[in-house]
Motif scaffolding. Structure first.
Motif, PDB file in Angstrom:
ATOM      1  N   MET A   1       9.746 -10.792   7.689  1.00 38.13           N
ATOM      2  CA  MET A   1      11.054 -10.129   7.616  1.00 38.13           C
ATOM      3  C   MET A   1      10.931  -8.656   7.982  1.00 38.13           C
ATOM      4  O   MET A   1      11.739  -8.115   8.743  1.00 38.13           O
ATOM      5  N   ASN A   2       9.905  -8.018   7.430  1.00 39.94           N
ATOM      6  CA  ASN A   2       9.716  -6.583   7.637  1.00 39.94           C
ATOM      7  C   ASN A   2       9.465  -6.258   9.107  1.00 39.94           C
ATOM      8  O   ASN A   2       9.978  -5.264   9.632  1.00 39.94           O
ATOM      9  N   MET A   3       8.689  -7.093   9.781  1.00 42.33           N
ATOM     10  CA  MET A   3       8.431  -6.869  11.211  1.00 42.33           C
ATOM     11  C   MET A   3       9.740  -6.927  11.996  1.00 42.33           C
ATOM     12  O   MET A   3      10.037  -6.043  12.820  1.00 42.33           O
TER      13      MET A   3
ATOM     14  N   THR B   1       0.856  -1.177   0.000  1.00 42.79           N
ATOM     15  CA  THR B   1       0.000   0.000   0.000  1.00 42.79           C
ATOM     16  C   THR B   1       0.898   1.234   0.000  1.00 42.79           C
ATOM     17  O   THR B   1       1.750   1.370   0.877  1.00 42.79           O
ATOM     18  N   PRO B   2       0.741   2.144  -0.971  1.00 39.05           N
ATOM     19  CA  PRO B   2       1.593   3.337  -1.008  1.00 39.05           C
ATOM     20  C   PRO B   2       1.563   4.105   0.304  1.00 39.05           C
ATOM     21  O   PRO B   2       0.595   4.024   1.080  1.00 39.05           O
ATOM     22  N   ALA B   3       2.622   4.871   0.540  1.00 44.85           N
ATOM     23  CA  ALA B   3       2.823   5.530   1.833  1.00 44.85           C
ATOM     24  C   ALA B   3       1.668   6.438   2.240  1.00 44.85           C
ATOM     25  O   ALA B   3       1.252   6.431   3.409  1.00 44.85           O
TER      26      ALA B   3
ATOM     27  N   ALA C   1       3.255  -5.950   5.448  1.00 46.71           N
ATOM     28  CA  ALA C   1       3.132  -5.439   6.827  1.00 46.71           C
ATOM     29  C   ALA C   1       3.393  -3.940   6.944  1.00 46.71           C
ATOM     30  O   ALA C   1       3.571  -3.437   8.045  1.00 46.71           O
ATOM     31  N   SER C   2       3.387  -3.224   5.823  1.00 43.65           N
ATOM     32  CA  SER C   2       3.693  -1.787   5.890  1.00 43.65           C
ATOM     33  C   SER C   2       2.654  -1.020   6.702  1.00 43.65           C
ATOM     34  O   SER C   2       3.000  -0.119   7.465  1.00 43.65           O
TER      35      SER C   2
ATOM     36  N   ASN D   1      -0.636 -14.957   0.172  1.00 42.25           N
ATOM     37  CA  ASN D   1       0.490 -15.194  -0.724  1.00 42.25           C
ATOM     38  C   ASN D   1       1.740 -15.595   0.060  1.00 42.25           C
ATOM     39  O   ASN D   1       2.156 -14.899   0.979  1.00 42.25           O
ATOM     40  N   ALA D   2       2.350 -16.727  -0.314  1.00 42.63           N
ATOM     41  CA  ALA D   2       3.474 -17.271   0.456  1.00 42.63           C
ATOM     42  C   ALA D   2       4.685 -16.337   0.454  1.00 42.63           C
ATOM     43  O   ALA D   2       5.325 -16.124   1.490  1.00 42.63           O
ATOM     44  N   THR D   3       5.014 -15.778  -0.714  1.00 43.15           N
ATOM     45  CA  THR D   3       6.164 -14.877  -0.809  1.00 43.15           C
ATOM     46  C   THR D   3       5.950 -13.638   0.051  1.00 43.15           C
ATOM     47  O   THR D   3       6.843 -13.192   0.780  1.00 43.15           O
ATOM     48  N   THR D   4       4.745 -13.075  -0.034  1.00 45.03           N
ATOM     49  CA  THR D   4       4.432 -11.872   0.728  1.00 45.03           C
ATOM     50  C   THR D   4       4.352 -12.159   2.221  1.00 45.03           C
ATOM     51  O   THR D   4       4.728 -11.327   3.050  1.00 45.03           O
ATOM     52  N   TYR D   5       3.875 -13.334   2.565  1.00 44.67           N
ATOM     53  CA  TYR D   5       3.853 -13.778   3.966  1.00 44.67           C
ATOM     54  C   TYR D   5       5.272 -13.765   4.543  1.00 44.67           C
ATOM     55  O   TYR D   5       5.503 -13.280   5.662  1.00 44.67           O
ATOM     56  N   ASN D   6       6.241 -14.235   3.769  1.00 43.28           N
ATOM     57  CA  ASN D   6       7.635 -14.205   4.227  1.00 43.28           C
ATOM     58  C   ASN D   6       8.143 -12.775   4.346  1.00 43.28           C
ATOM     59  O   ASN D   6       8.834 -12.419   5.311  1.00 43.28           O
ATOM     60  N   LEU D   7       7.805 -11.932   3.349  1.00 52.69           N
ATOM     61  CA  LEU D   7       8.211 -10.526   3.388  1.00 52.69           C
ATOM     62  C   LEU D   7       7.697  -9.832   4.642  1.00 52.69           C
ATOM     63  O   LEU D   7       8.397  -9.045   5.259  1.00 52.69           O
TER      64      LEU D   7
END
Length: 525
Positions: free
Chosen positions: A273-275, A210-212, A240-241, A264-270
């Protein structure tokens, strides 16, 4: 504010350096695929340097290094337990990022030379250290998308070694000051980089970011007046932004626990990581993988103080009759239509609102405001029976990656604090900065919206406090133009002046044609 500006500038600079690395090295992969490698290397370096910082701190009085402690049979189990309890994982000294870089750049013989398989083993050792421990939920499968055996990274082990080694060296050359008081410079750069990859990938990439501007607006609206939040959730959390944005807008920046769900599995990992890269300890977040509408991983009892969400718009879902018994959807007696699950996400969030002071800010397409059938019944239930809809805010078009449609923000509250007899409508569709590829919601536009939301007063052509009688009169249709009149009177047209102008143009046109014909006759044409 100066500190915030400083770390934002540092984060922007850092993200641009990382983006340049991605563009320089991605080779036969497009950016959306190569991001898994560069983000994975950044994340591994972050975890490694966290390990070194923590070990230096706890071993300071013992007068031994991490390497010496780990080599000692008596020390090793102790430092492993410390690392697992605090960090949630163990990185062996030989697998520290700086030692892998040493093998890439300063090896003394072929036996000590770096191979991509060394990095693969280091990752497997890290994740393996969490097995059987509670922290495994935060780290299991975290590096799955960094496929170090992928032939597109290189046909041979030597080719893949060369490519991943170059990425690691480039990342090692960047100064990450993890001890900086602005602890999330790296995390913010990471988030910006995710956004850059999303832009590059187009619609598909935009699904998880989601954009800032809209993210900041939702986080601000949902956390207004809160010093801290016991629980914060996002049921389609993407990278998680938005979850992380909420923390910034709490007076004390304190969140008891973060919750999220992502399909989405890739986004779930992202997102996990982001947290972690934003300084959130593994004990303080639970991100679940799964379809929110079909499988509520939150369980029946979880109640959330703040929820933000940007669900996939007009998502098709089964609307299976079995969901009529799901406590999230059973109150209305009708399910959101198969063609548009938007309000099913809203019902999910309402079900998980803390009854004492729950807040929701959710981004949705305008169709949810006026479509009939089951959606009309759901709107009526939310407004009349639950009385939780607090505000409807229309945003500009073309704010999001991959879609030009304008969206709205629905703000819901479990306690309406004296406003239970009305709903606030804001038309903020004209407040944006035009961009080359998409429009931008800047801080001044966000401030104007938030100010109007807080004051809750009528503002000509911008905001209207609609009494419930108005809502009922409109048949629970929430289309913003019904409540906020933005019609602009056009200047009256002087028909006589227009006629005179046309007459003049006709004369000038005839004179030009006559002149051209005269030239042609002179030339014998």
């Amino acid at each position: 504010m100066a500190d915030t500006n400083t770390y934002q500038a540092q984060a922007n600079e850092l993200s641009q350096k990382l983006w340049a690395i991605a563009n320089e090295l991605r080779g036969q992969m497009d950016a959306s695929e190569f991001k898994n490698y560069i983000l994975g290397v950044i994340f591994y370096r972050y975890l490694s340097e966290r390990t070194e910082m923590y070990m230096a701190e706890i071993l300071e009085n013992d007068g031994v290094t991490y390497e010496e402690a780990f080599a000692d049979d008596d020390y090793r189990p102790v430092v492993e337990d410390w690392s697992l309890s605090k960090l949630g994982y163990v990185i062996k000294p030989e697998n520290l990022f700086r030692n892998l870089i040493r093998k890439i750049t300063k090896f003394e013989n072929d036996a000590d030379k770096f191979s991509v398989e060394d990095f693969e083993k280091a990752i497997n050792d890290l994740v393996g250290s969490t097995m059987g421990h509670e922290s495994n939920k935060a780290f299991d499968g975290l590096f799955n998308d960094m496929r170090l055996q992928d032939a597109r990274l290189g046909e041979t082990v030597a080719d893949r070694t060369d490519m991943i080694g170059r990425v690691m060296v480039k990342v090692s050359d960047i100064d990450f000051d993890l001890q900086d008081s602005q602890f999330d410079v790296l995390g913010t750069a990471y988030m910006i980089l995710i956004g850059l990859f999303a832009s590059d990938a187009g619609k598909k990439g935009g699904e998880f970011f989601t954009p800032a501007g809209p993210s900041r607006l939702c986080a601000t609206l949902a956390s207004l007046g809160l010093d801290e939040a016991k629980t914060v959730g996002d049921c389609t959390c993407g990278s998680a932004s938005m979850l992380l944005e909420v923390q910034k807008h709490l007076t004390t920046h304190k969140v008891g626990h973060f919750y999220g769900q992502e399909l989405n599995a890739t986004t779930y990992n992202l997102s996990r990581m982001n947290m972690i890269m934003h300084g959130v300890d593994w004990q303080n977040f639970d991100i679940y993988k799964g379809d929110t509408l079909k499988d509520d991983k939150y369980g029946d009892d979880l109640k959330l103080t703040v929820q933000v969400c940007n669900p996939p718009y007009s998502l098709k879902w089964s609307a299976d009759k079995k969901f009529e018994d799901d406590p999230r959807y059973s109150g209305v007696g009708k399910l959101a239509p198969k063609s548009a699950a938007d309000l099913a996400f809203v019902e999910h969030m309402i079900y998980h609102m803390d009854d004492s002071d729950g807040r929701v800010a959710v981004l949705l397409p305008h169709g949810v405001l006026f479509r009939g059938g089951a959606e009309e019944a759901i709107r009526k239930y939310i407004i009349k029976d639950l009385n939780r809809l607090d505000a409807v805010i229309g945003l500009p078009a073309n704010l999001f990656h991959g879609t030009g449609i304008p969206v709205c923000v629905l703000v819901l509250k479990s306690k309406r604090n004296g406003n239970s007899g009305n709903i606030l409508f804001i038309d903020a569709s004209k407040g944006f900065k035009a961009g080359k590829h998409q429009n931008v919601l800047e801080q001044e536009h966000i401030d104007k919206i938030v100010d109007a939301y807080e004051k809750r007063e009528n503002v000509d052509k911008f905001a209207h406090v609609a009494d419930m009688s108005e809502i009922i009169e409109n048949g629970y249709n929430l289309n913003i133009p019904r409540y906020v009149d933005t019609f602009e009177e056009e200047e009256p047209v002087d028909l006589d002046a227009v006629k005179a102008q046309i007459k003049t143009l006709d004369s000038e046109t005839k004179a030009a044609i006559d002149k051209a014909e005269s030239f042609m006759r002179q030339l014998g044409l």
